[in-house]
Design a protein around this motif. Structure first.
Motif, PDB file in Angstrom:
ATOM      1  N   GLU A  18      36.397  20.634  38.867  1.00 54.71           N
ATOM      2  CA  GLU A  18      35.966  21.009  39.964  1.00 54.71           C
ATOM      3  C   GLU A  18      34.566  21.758  39.939  1.00 54.71           C
ATOM      4  O   GLU A  18      34.256  22.329  41.314  1.00 54.71           O
ATOM      5  CB  GLU A  18      37.141  22.203  40.489  1.00 54.71           C
ATOM      6  CG  GLU A  18      38.564  21.864  40.568  1.00 54.71           C
ATOM      7  CD  GLU A  18      38.563  20.492  41.542  1.00 54.71           C
ATOM      8  OE1 GLU A  18      38.025  20.415  42.396  1.00 54.71           O
ATOM      9  OE2 GLU A  18      40.307  19.549  41.017  1.00 54.71           O
ATOM     10  N   VAL A  19      34.327  22.167  39.265  1.00 55.95           N
ATOM     11  CA  VAL A  19      33.143  23.158  38.772  1.00 55.95           C
ATOM     12  C   VAL A  19      31.657  22.045  39.486  1.00 55.95           C
ATOM     13  O   VAL A  19      31.215  22.493  39.765  1.00 55.95           O
ATOM     14  CB  VAL A  19      33.152  24.064  37.838  1.00 55.95           C
ATOM     15  CG1 VAL A  19      31.773  24.351  37.815  1.00 55.95           C
ATOM     16  CG2 VAL A  19      33.873  24.555  37.567  1.00 55.95           C
ATOM     17  N   VAL A  37      30.074  31.457  36.359  1.00 58.56           N
ATOM     18  CA  VAL A  37      30.429  32.594  37.160  1.00 58.56           C
ATOM     19  C   VAL A  37      32.272  31.299  38.127  1.00 58.56           C
ATOM     20  O   VAL A  37      33.222  32.290  38.490  1.00 58.56           O
ATOM     21  CB  VAL A  37      30.569  32.797  38.179  1.00 58.56           C
ATOM     22  CG1 VAL A  37      31.063  33.448  39.754  1.00 58.56           C
ATOM     23  CG2 VAL A  37      29.126  33.731  37.682  1.00 58.56           C
ATOM     24  N   LEU A  38      32.122  30.464  38.374  1.00 59.87           N
ATOM     25  CA  LEU A  38      33.019  29.319  39.516  1.00 59.87           C
ATOM     26  C   LEU A  38      34.171  29.270  37.585  1.00 59.87           C
ATOM     27  O   LEU A  38      35.379  29.602  38.279  1.00 59.87           O
ATOM     28  CB  LEU A  38      32.396  28.344  39.735  1.00 59.87           C
ATOM     29  CG  LEU A  38      31.993  28.298  40.750  1.00 59.87           C
ATOM     30  CD1 LEU A  38      31.172  26.670  41.464  1.00 59.87           C
ATOM     31  CD2 LEU A  38      32.382  28.636  42.063  1.00 59.87           C
ATOM     32  N   ARG A  39      33.828  29.176  36.641  1.00 55.08           N
ATOM     33  CA  ARG A  39      34.731  29.340  35.920  1.00 55.08           C
ATOM     34  C   ARG A  39      35.275  30.374  35.476  1.00 55.08           C
ATOM     35  O   ARG A  39      37.122  30.439  35.591  1.00 55.08           O
ATOM     36  CB  ARG A  39      34.403  28.459  34.305  1.00 55.08           C
ATOM     37  CG  ARG A  39      33.454  27.249  33.698  1.00 55.08           C
ATOM     38  CD  ARG A  39      33.701  27.194  33.108  1.00 55.08           C
ATOM     39  NE  ARG A  39      32.502  25.937  32.171  1.00 55.08           N
ATOM     40  CZ  ARG A  39      32.584  25.648  30.931  1.00 55.08           C
ATOM     41  NH1 ARG A  39      32.211  26.462  30.302  1.00 55.08           N
ATOM     42  NH2 ARG A  39      32.472  24.486  30.369  1.00 55.08           N
ATOM     43  N   GLY A  40      34.729  31.742  35.300  1.00 50.41           N
ATOM     44  CA  GLY A  40      35.738  32.611  35.202  1.00 50.41           C
ATOM     45  C   GLY A  40      35.464  33.950  36.077  1.00 50.41           C
ATOM     46  O   GLY A  40      37.477  34.802  35.989  1.00 50.41           O
ATOM     47  N   LEU A  41      34.821  34.013  37.303  1.00 54.76           N
ATOM     48  CA  LEU A  41      35.780  34.444  38.793  1.00 54.76           C
ATOM     49  C   LEU A  41      36.726  33.839  39.279  1.00 54.76           C
ATOM     50  O   LEU A  41      37.438  34.364  40.383  1.00 54.76           O
ATOM     51  CB  LEU A  41      34.301  35.595  39.291  1.00 54.76           C
ATOM     52  CG  LEU A  41      34.544  36.630  39.899  1.00 54.76           C
ATOM     53  CD1 LEU A  41      34.890  37.447  39.387  1.00 54.76           C
ATOM     54  CD2 LEU A  41      33.475  36.614  41.080  1.00 54.76           C
ATOM     55  N   GLU A  42      36.297  32.180  39.708  1.00 54.70           N
ATOM     56  CA  GLU A  42      37.150  31.717  40.335  1.00 54.70           C
ATOM     57  C   GLU A  42      38.343  30.995  39.803  1.00 54.70           C
ATOM     58  O   GLU A  42      39.099  29.814  39.592  1.00 54.70           O
ATOM     59  CB  GLU A  42      35.388  30.676  41.393  1.00 54.70           C
ATOM     60  CG  GLU A  42      35.339  31.502  41.936  1.00 54.70           C
ATOM     61  CD  GLU A  42      35.555  32.304  43.693  1.00 54.70           C
ATOM     62  OE1 GLU A  42      35.824  31.326  43.429  1.00 54.70           O
ATOM     63  OE2 GLU A  42      35.600  33.187  43.282  1.00 54.70           O
ATOM     64  N   HIS A  43      38.205  30.452  38.650  1.00 53.77           N
ATOM     65  CA  HIS A  43      39.149  30.123  37.540  1.00 53.77           C
ATOM     66  C   HIS A  43      39.256  28.526  37.896  1.00 53.77           C
ATOM     67  O   HIS A  43      40.077  27.991  37.817  1.00 53.77           O
ATOM     68  CB  HIS A  43      40.691  30.857  37.318  1.00 53.77           C
ATOM     69  CG  HIS A  43      40.504  32.178  37.416  1.00 53.77           C
ATOM     70  ND1 HIS A  43      40.764  32.481  35.712  1.00 53.77           N
ATOM     71  CD2 HIS A  43      39.973  33.351  38.171  1.00 53.77           C
ATOM     72  CE1 HIS A  43      40.813  34.072  35.701  1.00 53.77           C
ATOM     73  NE2 HIS A  43      40.337  34.323  36.955  1.00 53.77           N
TER      74      HIS A  43
END
Length: 658
Positions: free
Chosen positions: A191-192, A180-186
């Motif tokens: 940083e993830v 979700v951090l990759r896809g929603l927060e880009h």
């Protein structure tokens, strides 16, 4: 109902992410210090929460464990977002957002802090409870918001969203958070890792590696399927709500009585859970209710069994050794108390098992403990909440004479519009196929080691017919069958072809007539057969009309339902021309069928369309001259009442289905 903000204001979050407790520059309390840290006060965090509330709630909803169920995940996601506000002043590390410069958005320490708090709480909600430790707040059902009398869940998406939801459900909590951090927060992977470490993830690198297996379908995360701010509302059990209110006082008294009986020495009935007390001692009945005498079939016995039906199912589930649970299930089966919700398919005898039953399954399913039993005549499902025995349910369904085709799956539970099955041990693969979209590929359905499927949308609980999901099972011998949920414990098998030579149906056999299956819900249906028995050209030259007869056979033999439908070019679904109940028409014993309908052409003229099966030699419509052949097209008046008869080759008269 909670005040749920609209999802229309969703915007990409400000660039920031929390700093891990063990990162360089952090103080002893875990708060980052130095130039990379910013002080966040309540007002700043509140402004960020109001502005980015839909995104924070979506993030929490996606990371929360799927086992909570869609309705509870929605309420928990809102609760976690609302709890994220700091009580005083807090510090948050400013992480450069890879999108911020390009899109001209300034950094927001307030959003950074809130995102870290929401993510930490969502990960804690998925941790298992420990016996010697107090549960964390996120592991408990939220006190607020609460909704009484309604179930809330996001709008259903398509096959792609369903497939992604199933893939995410199979991940660990940190892996879901990484995806979700990759896809929603880009956020980039570095940083993830920092955000996950700050949220308490033990191994961020492993979480990223596990998330790689899902595939880069990040655009689907913005779908309404995962939007807990744009919700559908459905009522809970309206019929029983009043009964529960009236029974509240009785339940309180019963609780006091149960407590007193449990405290007393002797053979109290407390261990039987929600069962009513026994009226008298009966050695034979007590033997049937002894968990130690339950029949447990070996895992591989079905390979050598002369019968391939429910009697060959092994005992599965993680609670097959829970003697107390099995005793409660057997006791409620024999003596359901007033608080037990009991349902039985038509024609299913009620009452206690005649002897020791067979155990099929005992385990936790969603928010309940479920026991499946079989006594040779009936399949029985007992369900109780994980905490206590209030609200227990008992479902009985007749299954005598079942074959391998009938015994492919049993419903384990329904919740939030979804259904979950336990499949037979000889099933090699399971999938979901939309009967209204036959050209679309089937969506693979994940199963656990014990044969329990992932949940998917059930047509038995739907209020419209935009889709009609069927369960597709492939046996070890390569045979593929379709079955559908009609609100029963055992799904109805779908067949097609001539009545005397039925075959396993395909989605194409039901494309135009699947919505008519709704008429067979909750009638104890064993199988539904579709037979295209005739076709005739339309008088306005617009194409051909196709006539289909569907017959729903019940487990009890009587009460079968027959529908004759006409499917015209351009129509989304077939129109019901005639229906009957308890007749042999369209079946193996009496395959002949005749039906007619008034039809309006594109020119505005009205016609009678009538068609019979191939052994019909002539058709007479409302006193007119007979029309040779098995089909007739005649001019008619709007609203005309039709009387159809047909003539067979041997001179026998055939009346229309009615």
């Amino acid at each position: 109902m909670p005040n749920v903000p609209s999802s229309q204001s969703t915007s990409p979050p400000p660039p920031s992410a929390p700093t891990p407790r063990d990162a360089p520059g952090a103080d002893r309390t875990g708060r980052p210090a130095g130039p990379a840290a910013a002080v966040v006060d309540v007002e700043q965090a509140e402004a960020a929460l109001v502005e980015h509330y839909p995104r924070l709630v979506r993030l929490a909803y996606l990371v929360l464990p799927p086992g909570l169920g869609r309705s509870r995940r929605v309420l928990t996601a809102h609760a976690l977002a609302q709890r994220a506000l700091p009580r005083g002043r807090a510090r948050a590390a400013v992480v450069p957002d890879q999108r911020g410069t390009a899109q001209g958005r300034p950094g927001s320490p307030g959003y950074t802090y809130l995102r870290g708090q929401v993510l930490r709480a969502a990960l804690e909600a998925g941790l298992p409870l420990r016996r010697r430790a107090w549960p964390k707040r996120a592991q408990l059902p939220p006190a607020l918001p609460q909704v009484w009398g309604l179930r809330l869940f996001p709008r259903s998406g398509g096959a792609d969203e369903l497939a992604l939801d199933q893939r995410l459900a199979a991940l660990t909590g940190p892996a879901r958070a990484a995806y979700v951090l990759r896809g929603l927060e880009h956020l980039p992977d570095d940083e993830v890792r920092r955000v996950l470490a700050a949220a308490g993830a033990a191994d961020p690198d492993a979480a990223l590696t596990e998330a790689d297996g899902v595939g880069a379908r990040y655009a689907l995360l913005e779908s309404p399927e995962f939007d807990p701010c744009s919700l559908q509302a459905r009522p809970t059990d309206l019929v029983r709500r009043r009964q529960h209110l009236r029974a509240a006082a009785v339940a309180a008294v019963a609780t006091l009585v149960c407590g007193a009986l449990l405290a007393m020495p002797g053979d109290g009935w407390g261990p039987d859970g929600a069962a009513a007390p026994p009226y008298a001692k009966n050695p034979a009945a007590e033997a049937a209710l002894d968990p130690a005498r339950l029949t447990r079939v070996a895992p591989t016995a079905w390979k050598r069994s002369p019968r391939t039906d429910f009697t060959a199912w092994p005992a599965r589930g993680e609670l097959t050794g829970d003697t107390a649970l099995l005793r409660r299930a057997l006791a409620v089966w024999a003596r359901p108390g007033p608080s037990v919700r009991v349902s039985a398919t038509p024609g299913t005898p009620a009452g206690a098992p005649p002897g020791p039953a067979q155990l099929l399954f005992a385990g936790e399913v969603d928010a309940a403990r479920v026991v499946l039993l079989h006594d040779g005549l009936r399949a029985v499902r007992y369900a109780e909440p994980k905490e206590g025995t209030g609200g227990a349910a008992l479902d009985l369904a007749r299954t005598d004479g079942a074959t391998a085709a009938d015994a492919g799956a049993v419903v384990l539970g329904r919740s939030d519009g979804n259904v979950r099955y336990l499949t037979a041990p000889w099933v090699r693969a399971a999938a979901v196929r939309d009967l209204l979209a036959p050209s679309a590929a089937a969506t693979g359905l994940e199963r656990g080691a014990d044969g329990v499927t992932a949940p998917f949308a059930s047509p038995a609980l739907a209020r419209d017919c935009r889709t009609w999901n069927a369960l597709q099972l492939r046996d070890r011998d390569g045979t593929t069958r379709l079955a559908t949920d009609l609100g029963e414990l055992v799904p109805a098998r779908l067949t097609a072809g001539r009545p005397h030579a039925p075959r396993a149906a395909t989605a194409a056999d039901w494309t135009r007539t699947a919505c008519s299956l709704a008429a067979a819900r909750s009638h104890g249906v064993r199988a539904v057969h579709a037979w295209p028995y005739a076709a005739q050209p339309l008088p306005d030259g617009s194409g051909q009309a196709r006539w289909v007869c569907t017959r729903a056979e019940t487990w009890r033999g009587a009460g079968s339902r027959v529908l004759a439908q006409v499917v015209t070019p351009g129509a989304a679904a077939g129109a019901v021309a005639a229906k009957a109940e308890g007749v042999p028409a369209c079946g193996e014993r009496e395959p002949r069928v005749l039906a007619g309908v008034l039809w309006k052409a594109r020119t505005g003229a009205w016609y009678v369309l009538a068609a019979g099966s191939e052994d019909v030699t002539s058709v007479r419509v409302s006193g007119r001259d007979p029309v040779p052949g098995s089909a007739a097209v005649l001019p008619a008046e709007r609203g005309e009442r039709l009387h159809l008869t047909g003539r067979l080759a041997d001179g026998t008269q055939l009346t229309s289905l009615h």
